[in-house]
Write a protein that holds these residues in place. Structure first.
Motif: not given
Length: 437
Positions: A126-132, A205-208, A223-227
Motif C-alpha cells: 500500500f501507499n498509505e497507512l493508519p497508525y495504532l 510512501r514517497g515522503f522521506p 541524506r534522505a531517510f525513509n520513515v
C-alpha cells in the motif's frame, strides 16, 4: 608461460528484506537458539531458509548479521522461520486469543489490533497507512499492550521516549519495519518536533525526511531517510496537531478494572507463543503479498478524503464487513469532532458569512469590509477584542488561503474564489457533505 585471468570477486550485499519483480520475496530471520540470522525466501512457490541468496544481477545477498546491536539486545525482532498456517481466519483467531490472554483491551480494538498486525506484514503493498495508539495514564496497561501487540509485528523495532530521535531515523530507514514506541509524550520541544516529523511523513510512501550529516572531511552530506511504515505508540495525552491525530486508531486504556485472569507478569511462554505466531505471519507475507491490493469500493463518502486514505489499506485486508463498519463508526466520531472544532472557529464564521453573501446573489467581488461588518454583527460577542478588517483579511489570506486584492482603494475577494469557498465550507462543517445514497 600462460597467465591465468584472475577470477572476478563475487559481490556481496547485506539485506534485510527484498522483493523482486520475478516474484521472489526474501526476508531476514533470526534463530535465538543459535543466535544466527539467515535468509528465508519464496521462489517458484517454494520456501527456503539459507545463509545467503544468489542473483545474477546483484550477486550474493546475505542477511544483516546477528551481531547487530539492535538484534543482539532484542530491540529489533524477526520471525525465526516461515511456518504454515491453516487459514487467514484461523490465524486471525489465534492472534486475537494471544492478545486476549495477556492484555485487557476492548473486544473492538482487539479485532482492529489483530488485523493491524497482519497489515504490518504486507504494508508495502500500500501507499498509505493508519497508525495504532494506546492512550492512558500510568498503570493503565498501555505499555503491556504495546509490547504484546508489538511482539507480533513485522520487524518490530522497540523504542521509548527516553531514546534520542536520530537512531529512530536510521533504524526505520535501514530495516523498514514497525515502530513500537512507548511514552511518545516528549518533554523537550525539539525532540517532540522531530518525532512529529516521523509521524507526519511516515504514513505516506514517497515522503522521506531530509537530514544533513557532516563527513570526516567536514563537508555537509544531505541524506534522505525513509520513515514510511506501520507504527504503534503508547502515550498519555494527544498530539497538538489535529491532522496528525487523524492518523491514529486509538484505544483509551484504563477505562475499566483489570481482568483477574490476566497475569501480572508476562510468563516465559508468551515469548514462545509470539515466535510461533511471527513464523506463521511471515508465511502469510510470503503467500499474500502479491495478491493484496487496494479495494476502492470500500471508500466511505461520509468520511473526509484524509480518513478514507489511511483507512482503506486496513479495510482492504479485513473480510469481516461488520468489523469494517465498526471501524468506520469509530473514525467517523473523530471526523465529527474535527468538524465541530472547525465549525466553532473564526474561519468557519467567515465562511458562513461568505456563503450567505453568495446565496444572496453576490456574483461579483466581495469587499473584505462587508465581510467584517456582517461577521462583527453576528459574532463580536464571542471575542474579547474588536474584529477589524485587517483580522478578517488575515483569516482569508493566511488561514483559508483565499486570494484578495485591492480594487478602487479597498480589498476584495474576487468572484473566482467562490469554488474554493464552497469546498472550504464543506471542510469546516458550514455546509453538509453530500453523501450518495
Amino acid at each position: 608461460m600462460t597467465q591465468k585471468t584472475p577470477k572476478p570477486v563475487e559481490q556481496t550485499r547485506k539485506i534485510v528484506s527484498e522483493y523482486f519483480l520475478s516474484g521472489v520475496i526474501i526476508e531476514t530471520v533470526y534463530d535465538a537458539n543459535t543466535k544466527q540470522t539467515s535468509l528465508a525466501y519464496l521462489k517458484n512457490g517454494q520456501v527456503t531458509v539459507a545463509a545467503s541468496y544468489k542473483t545474477p544481477e546483484e550477486g550474493k545477498l546475505e542477511p544483516i548479521p546477528a551481531s547487530n546491536n539492535l538484534i543482539k539486545h532484542g530491540a529489533l525482532i524477526f520471525a525465526e522461520k516461515p511456518a504454515s498456517y491453516q487459514s487467514v481466519a484461523k490465524l486471525i483467531t489465534d492472534v486475537q486469543i494471544y492478545i486476549y490472554r495477556y492484555v485487557d483491551i476492548s473486544d473492538h480494538f482487539r479485532k482492529i489490533a489483530s488485523y493491524y498486525i497482519l497489515l504490518t506484514w504486507v504494508y508495502d503493498a500500500f501507499n498509505e497507512l493508519p497508525y495504532l495508539r494506546l492512550r492512558g495514564d500510568f498503570g493503565s496497561g498501555k505499555t503491556r499492550a504495546l509490547f504484546v501487540i508489538g511482539s507480533l509485528c513485522n520487524k518490530a523495532f522497540f523504542a521509548s521516549g527516553a531514546s534520542t530521535v536520530s537512531p529512530i531515523f536510521h533504524t526505520l530507514d535501514t530495516f523498514r519495519g514497525t515502530l513500537i514506541f512507548d511514552e511518545a509524550d516528549f518533554r523537550f520541544s525539539d525532540e517532540k518536533n522531530e518525532l512529529v516529523k516521523i509521524f507526519n511523513n511516515g504514513n505516506v510512501r514517497g515522503f522521506p525526511i531530509l537530514r544533513t550529516a557532516i563527513t570526516t572531511q567536514r563537508e555537509f552530506d544531505p541524506r534522505a531517510f525513509n520513515v514510511y511504515g506501520p507504527k504503534i505508540v503508547a502515550m498519555r495525552k494527544s498530539f497538538d496537531d489535529p491532522a496528525l491525530e487523524s492518523r491514529f486508531l486509538t484505544e483509551e486504556m484504563g477505562q475499566s478494572s483489570l481482568r483477574r485472569d490476566i497475569p501480572i507478569n508476562l510468563p516465559d511462554i508468551q515469548k514462545i507463543e509470539a515466535v510461533a505466531l511471527r513464523n506463521q505471519l511471515l508465511m502469510y507475507r510470503f503467500t499474500m503479498l502479491t495478491t493484496i491490493k487496494i479495494n476502492e469500493s470500500l471508500i466511505d463518502p461520509s468520511l473526509s478524503p484524509r480518513l478514507n486514505q489511511i483507512l482503506i489499506p486496513l479495510l482492504s485486508i479485513i473480510e469481516d464487513e461488520k468489523l469494517r463498519e465498526e471501524i468506520r463508526v469509530t473514525v467517523r466520531s473523530f471526523d465529527q469532532k474535527l468538524y465541530a472544532e472547525r465549525s466553532s472557529s473564526i474561519e468557519a464564521g467567515v465562511l458562513e458569512v461568505l456563503k450567505d453573501l453568495y446565496q444572496q446573489g453576490k456574483e461579483n467581488s466581495i469587499p473584505v469590509s462587508e465581510v467584517t461588518t456582517i461577521f462583527t454583527e453576528r459574532f463580536s460577542a464571542e471575542y474579547e477584542r474588536p474584529i477589524t478588517a485587517r483580522i478578517i483579511g488575515g483569516v482569508l489570506r493566511k488561514r483559508l488561503r483565499l486570494v484578495t486584492y485591492k480594487s478602487h482603494g479597498v480589498y476584495v475577494l474576487p468572484a473566482t474564489e467562490k469554488t474554493k469557498v464552497d469546498e472550504l465550507c464543506i471542510r469546516y462543517g458550514v455546509t453538509e457533505r453530500e453523501v450518495d445514497e
